[in-house]
Design a protein around this motif. Sequence first.
Motif, mmCIF file in Angstrom:
data_model
loop_
_atom_site.group_PDB
_atom_site.id
_atom_site.type_symbol
_atom_site.label_atom_id
_atom_site.label_comp_id
_atom_site.label_asym_id
_atom_site.label_seq_id
_atom_site.Cartn_x
_atom_site.Cartn_y
_atom_site.Cartn_z
ATOM 1 N N GLY A 61 -13.376 1.362 -13.132
ATOM 2 C CA GLY A 61 -12.003 1.411 -13.636
ATOM 3 C C GLY A 61 -11.059 2.092 -12.665
ATOM 4 N N LEU A 62 -11.489 3.233 -12.120
ATOM 5 C CA LEU A 62 -10.648 3.931 -11.150
ATOM 6 C C LEU A 62 -10.449 3.094 -9.895
ATOM 7 N N GLY A 63 -11.499 2.362 -9.498
ATOM 8 C CA GLY A 63 -11.385 1.505 -8.325
ATOM 9 C C GLY A 63 -10.365 0.397 -8.519
ATOM 10 N N VAL A 64 -10.368 -0.210 -9.695
ATOM 11 C CA VAL A 64 -9.399 -1.274 -9.986
ATOM 12 C C VAL A 64 -7.975 -0.730 -9.950
ATOM 13 N N VAL A 65 -7.771 0.419 -10.601
ATOM 14 C CA VAL A 65 -6.432 1.021 -10.624
ATOM 15 C C VAL A 65 -5.985 1.387 -9.214
ATOM 16 N N ALA A 66 -6.892 2.016 -8.444
ATOM 17 C CA ALA A 66 -6.546 2.399 -7.081
ATOM 18 C C ALA A 66 -6.244 1.172 -6.222
ATOM 19 N N GLY A 67 -6.994 0.091 -6.421
ATOM 20 C CA GLY A 67 -6.753 -1.127 -5.662
ATOM 21 C C GLY A 67 -5.386 -1.730 -5.948
ATOM 22 N N LEU A 68 -5.011 -1.771 -7.235
ATOM 23 C CA LEU A 68 -3.700 -2.309 -7.593
ATOM 24 C C LEU A 68 -2.565 -1.470 -7.018
ATOM 25 N N LEU A 69 -2.726 -0.135 -7.100
ATOM 26 C CA LEU A 69 -1.701 0.736 -6.532
ATOM 27 C C LEU A 69 -1.625 0.587 -5.017
ATOM 28 N N ALA A 70 -2.784 0.413 -4.367
ATOM 29 C CA ALA A 70 -2.793 0.250 -2.915
ATOM 30 C C ALA A 70 -2.091 -1.038 -2.504
ATOM 31 N N LEU A 71 -2.358 -2.125 -3.220
ATOM 32 C CA LEU A 71 -1.705 -3.393 -2.888
ATOM 33 C C LEU A 71 -0.190 -3.296 -3.040
ATOM 34 N N PHE A 72 0.245 -2.677 -4.147
ATOM 35 C CA PHE A 72 1.690 -2.549 -4.340
ATOM 36 C C PHE A 72 2.281 -1.591 -3.305
ATOM 37 N N VAL B 22 1.420 -1.272 -0.192
ATOM 38 C CA VAL B 22 1.645 -2.004 1.059
ATOM 39 C C VAL B 22 2.984 -2.733 1.004
ATOM 40 N N TYR B 23 3.230 -3.398 -0.128
ATOM 41 C CA TYR B 23 4.513 -4.090 -0.294
ATOM 42 C C TYR B 23 5.681 -3.096 -0.252
ATOM 43 N N ALA B 24 5.512 -1.936 -0.922
ATOM 44 C CA ALA B 24 6.600 -0.962 -1.002
ATOM 45 C C ALA B 24 6.924 -0.390 0.373
ATOM 46 N N ILE B 25 5.911 -0.100 1.184
ATOM 47 C CA ILE B 25 6.154 0.457 2.510
ATOM 48 C C ILE B 25 6.853 -0.563 3.400
ATOM 49 N N ILE B 26 6.433 -1.812 3.303
ATOM 50 C CA ILE B 26 7.085 -2.860 4.087
ATOM 51 C C ILE B 26 8.530 -3.051 3.641
ATOM 52 N N ASP B 27 8.783 -2.933 2.353
ATOM 53 C CA ASP B 27 10.113 -3.196 1.811
ATOM 54 C C ASP B 27 11.095 -2.074 2.116
ATOM 55 N N GLY B 28 10.697 -0.822 1.933
ATOM 56 C CA GLY B 28 11.653 0.275 2.057
ATOM 57 C C GLY B 28 11.307 1.331 3.074
ATOM 58 N N GLY B 29 10.172 1.213 3.726
ATOM 59 C CA GLY B 29 9.795 2.204 4.723
ATOM 60 C C GLY B 29 8.923 3.293 4.131
ATOM 61 N N LEU C 217 7.132 3.573 -9.027
ATOM 62 C CA LEU C 217 7.070 2.513 -8.022
ATOM 63 C C LEU C 217 7.665 1.202 -8.536
ATOM 64 N N LEU C 218 7.304 0.824 -9.769
ATOM 65 C CA LEU C 218 7.789 -0.451 -10.295
ATOM 66 C C LEU C 218 9.298 -0.443 -10.483
ATOM 67 N N THR C 219 9.829 0.602 -11.102
ATOM 68 C CA THR C 219 11.278 0.649 -11.321
ATOM 69 C C THR C 219 12.039 0.902 -10.031
ATOM 70 N N GLY C 220 11.387 1.553 -9.050
ATOM 71 C CA GLY C 220 12.055 1.831 -7.785
ATOM 72 C C GLY C 220 12.138 0.631 -6.870
ATOM 73 N N TYR C 221 11.126 -0.222 -6.891
ATOM 74 C CA TYR C 221 11.077 -1.336 -5.943
ATOM 75 C C TYR C 221 11.361 -2.692 -6.577
#
Length: 347
Positions: free
Chosen positions: A30-41, A43-50, A306-310
């Motif tokens: 369960g923790l792995g799934v949550v961590a994976g989803l946060l990690a994927l998002f 990557v998108y957030a860093i590319i989008d806003g730095g 993260l969701l509301t910010g990006y």
Amino acid sequence: MAIPTTGRATARPRDGDVLAASRRRSATTGLGVVAGLLALFSVYAIIDGGPTLYLQRVLDGVGNGVLYGMVALALVLVFKATGVINFAQGAMAMVGTYLAFTAAEKWALPLVVAIIAGMVVSAAAAAGIERVLIRPFDPANHLAITIVTLALYLALNALAALLWGFDPRGFPTLFPTGPDDFITIGGARLYYTSLGTALLVVAVVVVLQLSLSRTKLGLAFRCVSAGVEPSRLLGIHIGRTVQSSWALAAAVGTLAGCLAAPTTYLDPTFMDKILVYAFAAATLGGLDSIAGALVGGIVVGLSIALLTGYIPALGGQFGLGCAFFVIVAVLQFKPAGLLGRRTQERV
């Protein structure tokens, strides 16, 4: 004919070891799934806003998450001993925060002393509430107790409005709040208030986790939650155990309210939204897990930040919708939560 032996017997794993191993695997997955989803998002957030903006939002999300986890901790304490969600927990924390505010403002007590006094008074009041309103009901009748907590929520909100009114008030903070009171990490600012709050919450979680896992009170909590009649046969005093959980939860809730109030205004409804997030955190982390409350709170806080910010289209009010989605998703796919214990019933 003699059968040769090696001289060593093969040990059969005990049921408890198998269940513990299964629980660890489930929590890790369960923790792995949550961590994976946060990690994927991420990557998108860093590319989008730095990276700097991303790190700032992560720090803000974690700061909010530890507060959600603190309130979730109060919910978990009552659930561990009763198997019931206390819907009045937010209102009890709100009244305790008002008591601390009154002690600091009207009686000129130091803030630390005022908060401790509010925790003690709220714990004593919660013990009295349990004795008068909760104990007359059968502990196994969860529906009746839940309805009582809902009525208590309405009554405490009305009482607070009667005593203190609806005018919002500023609550002082335990930590420095000057313009330069922050630490710079990768260009992002970590304010002393957020850092101090996080360290205090972690300390409370560690103390409670050790106390309830290594003391008779913690064992009594687990026994009463598992079954009232077997607990009576073991000599556990049901009333005192439940009363202790209510008192402890009220003290923790008051501390959480005093930590959350400086970030908003103090009024009779200031804990309502936080309580919704705390429900999501407790459900995600596991309703019977002390550490899970903090983990769930951090995940919920990070997700909302993260969701509301990006994703601007979601808007600032999406936080409540996100909390509701977490509750529904966890109950549907992993009812025990990330770190909770799965219950087994004989059918």
